[in-house]
Write a protein that holds these residues in place. Structure first.
Motif, PDB file in Angstrom:
ATOM      1  N   LYS A 247      20.194  14.870  45.194  1.00  0.00           N
ATOM      2  CA  LYS A 247      21.163  14.989  44.160  1.00  0.00           C
ATOM      3  C   LYS A 247      22.117  16.452  43.732  1.00  0.00           C
ATOM      4  O   LYS A 247      22.993  16.904  43.338  1.00  0.00           O
ATOM      5  N   THR A 248      21.015  17.668  44.621  1.00  0.00           N
ATOM      6  CA  THR A 248      21.551  18.908  43.792  1.00  0.00           C
ATOM      7  C   THR A 248      22.666  19.385  45.308  1.00  0.00           C
ATOM      8  O   THR A 248      23.561  19.753  44.991  1.00  0.00           O
ATOM      9  N   GLN A 249      22.663  18.230  46.093  1.00  0.00           N
ATOM     10  CA  GLN A 249      24.291  18.828  47.029  1.00  0.00           C
ATOM     11  C   GLN A 249      25.028  18.268  46.075  1.00  0.00           C
ATOM     12  O   GLN A 249      26.500  18.958  46.891  1.00  0.00           O
ATOM     13  N   LEU A 250      24.911  17.567  45.355  1.00  0.00           N
ATOM     14  CA  LEU A 250      26.625  17.234  44.018  1.00  0.00           C
ATOM     15  C   LEU A 250      26.805  18.559  43.669  1.00  0.00           C
ATOM     16  O   LEU A 250      28.466  19.282  43.729  1.00  0.00           O
ATOM     17  N   SER A 267      29.641   9.253  42.111  1.00  0.00           N
ATOM     18  CA  SER A 267      29.677   8.689  40.780  1.00  0.00           C
ATOM     19  C   SER A 267      28.245   7.622  41.385  1.00  0.00           C
ATOM     20  O   SER A 267      27.609   7.164  41.196  1.00  0.00           O
ATOM     21  N   GLU A 268      28.148   7.263  42.699  1.00  0.00           N
ATOM     22  CA  GLU A 268      27.025   6.622  43.383  1.00  0.00           C
ATOM     23  C   GLU A 268      25.779   7.612  43.356  1.00  0.00           C
ATOM     24  O   GLU A 268      24.617   6.861  42.716  1.00  0.00           O
ATOM     25  N   VAL A 269      25.841   8.606  43.544  1.00  0.00           N
ATOM     26  CA  VAL A 269      25.056   9.461  43.683  1.00  0.00           C
ATOM     27  C   VAL A 269      24.745  10.245  42.978  1.00  0.00           C
ATOM     28  O   VAL A 269      23.579  10.278  42.395  1.00  0.00           O
ATOM     29  N   ASN A 274      16.376   8.850  42.366  1.00  0.00           N
ATOM     30  CA  ASN A 274      15.749  10.003  43.029  1.00  0.00           C
ATOM     31  C   ASN A 274      15.976  10.015  44.062  1.00  0.00           C
ATOM     32  O   ASN A 274      17.658   9.788  44.463  1.00  0.00           O
ATOM     33  N   ASN A 275      15.441  11.090  44.554  1.00  0.00           N
ATOM     34  CA  ASN A 275      16.510  11.344  46.062  1.00  0.00           C
ATOM     35  C   ASN A 275      16.285  10.194  47.385  1.00  0.00           C
ATOM     36  O   ASN A 275      17.252  10.180  48.701  1.00  0.00           O
ATOM     37  N   LYS A 280      19.605   6.788  50.627  1.00  0.00           N
ATOM     38  CA  LYS A 280      20.348   5.545  50.961  1.00  0.00           C
ATOM     39  C   LYS A 280      21.690   5.775  51.223  1.00  0.00           C
ATOM     40  O   LYS A 280      22.803   4.831  51.806  1.00  0.00           O
ATOM     41  N   VAL A 281      22.430   6.154  49.514  1.00  0.00           N
ATOM     42  CA  VAL A 281      23.632   6.200  49.315  1.00  0.00           C
ATOM     43  C   VAL A 281      24.671   6.926  50.373  1.00  0.00           C
ATOM     44  O   VAL A 281      25.199   6.773  51.085  1.00  0.00           O
TER      45      VAL A 281
END
Length: 320
Positions: A247-250, A267-269, A274-275, A280-281
């Motif tokens: 998530k931090t990669q956002l 939106s999907e992330v 959780n990571n 998976k996304v």
């Protein structure tokens, strides 16, 4: 075998090849971490493996007298030796990166001679990043400020011309030179047109193929290729793909690499709990990107693995 020959063979056969990039282990770790990643991916018949080069870091250590001592440290050394070890162990072509940052032209030439002795035929020529704390790239006093100059050096060595002009009958090297391209432009370029002109200068200096920075919207890659062709850049352009994993990669990826993230991906992330769900996304997004790129006829897909193979296995199983 040279990467350009592998690419040309892929074009002729109509088969998109799998390629990926590894980071040298942190100082103190073993090469076993590299081998573990390759062991997990070798069944997908990688066309070549890139090994990144990392410039020095500056640390300030407090001495007993209270003063600070400036030390130069390298956290990820061993690019050339790792490349040679991979080639010897697996028989896969390797592409060590070579940068301008922190190196004199004499050190660059010594590194290229070492690669030549080891039977390494490919090199990715890059300017490299600025040191932490520097507002702009500062070249070594006896080095190069631009990748174009580094490419020119390699090209001259391929002709048998070394820095020391007093040496006669020098052995000509035979490197295939790759370079980086930026579908969303380099962060320091004023606009995309200027950046593409810089890229053309690198090709004119001797680069034989281009690997792109990561992108998450294929339309940006297709537009980039179209603009490159209009500018007279006719060498192969290999798309670079980074599987999303945390998530931090956002926020981290746009900040560090200056790439835009599509609304749908964000939106999907963002909806992930959780990571594990993020990975998976990331796999699904990379597979979708890869399928469209393969359909368009790209000769290879270059994956930025960051040394992680679990998500790459799931991606490669669906694409290769």
């Amino acid at each position: 075998m040279k990467v350009i020959d592998i690419i040309n063979d892929a074009v002729e056969s109509g088969r998109t090849r799998f390629a990926f990039e590894l980071l040298p282990p942190l100082k103190g770790e073993t090469i076993g971490t590299i081998y573990e990643t390759i062991d997990n991916l070798i069944r997908f018949d990688p066309a070549y493996i890139n090994i990144t080069y990392h410039r020095e870091d500056i640390k300030y250590i407090e001495r007993a007298d209270g003063l600070l001592e400036r030390r130069i440290v390298r956290k990820r050394p061993g690019t050339i030796s790792i490349a040679a070890a991979i080639k010897a162990k697996y028989g896969v072509e390797v592409v060590p990166h070579l940068i301008c940052g922190g190196l004199s032209r004499f050190e660059i030439e010594a590194a290229l001679i070492e690669m030549d002795f080891l039977g390494i035929e490919n090199v990715l020529a890059l300017r490299g990043d600025s040191l932490k704390g520097e507002n702009k790239f500062i070249a070594h006093p006896e080095g190069y400020s631009y990748a174009c100059d580094l490419i020119g050096h390699i090209t001259e060595m391929n002709k048998g011309n070394y820095i020391d002009c007093e040496i006669e009958n020098c052995h000509p090297t035979d490197f295939c030179i790759g370079v980086a391209g930026y579908p969303e432009k380099h962060m320091q370029a004023p606009n995309i047109s200027t950046d593409i002109q810089y890229l053309k200068n690198k090709v004119d200096a001797g680069a034989e193929y281009i690997v792109t920075q990561m992108f998450f919207d294929n339309s940006k890659f297709f537009t980039f290729v179209e603009e490159c062709r209009k500018a007279g850049i006719n060498v192969p352009i290999i798309p670079g793909i980074k599987p999303f994993s945390t998530k931090t990669q956002l926020t981290m990826l746009p900040h560090i690499f200056h790439v835009d993230l599509p609304d749908e991906l964000v939106s999907e992330v963002s909806a992930c709990k959780n990571n594990q769900e993020v990975r998976k996304v990331g796999v699904e997004w990379a597979v979708a990107q890869g399928r469209e790129l393969i359909k368009s006829g790209v000769p290879a897909l270059h994956f930025y693995t960051m040394g992680k193979s679990d998500n790459m296995i799931r991606i490669a199983e669906q694409l290769f």
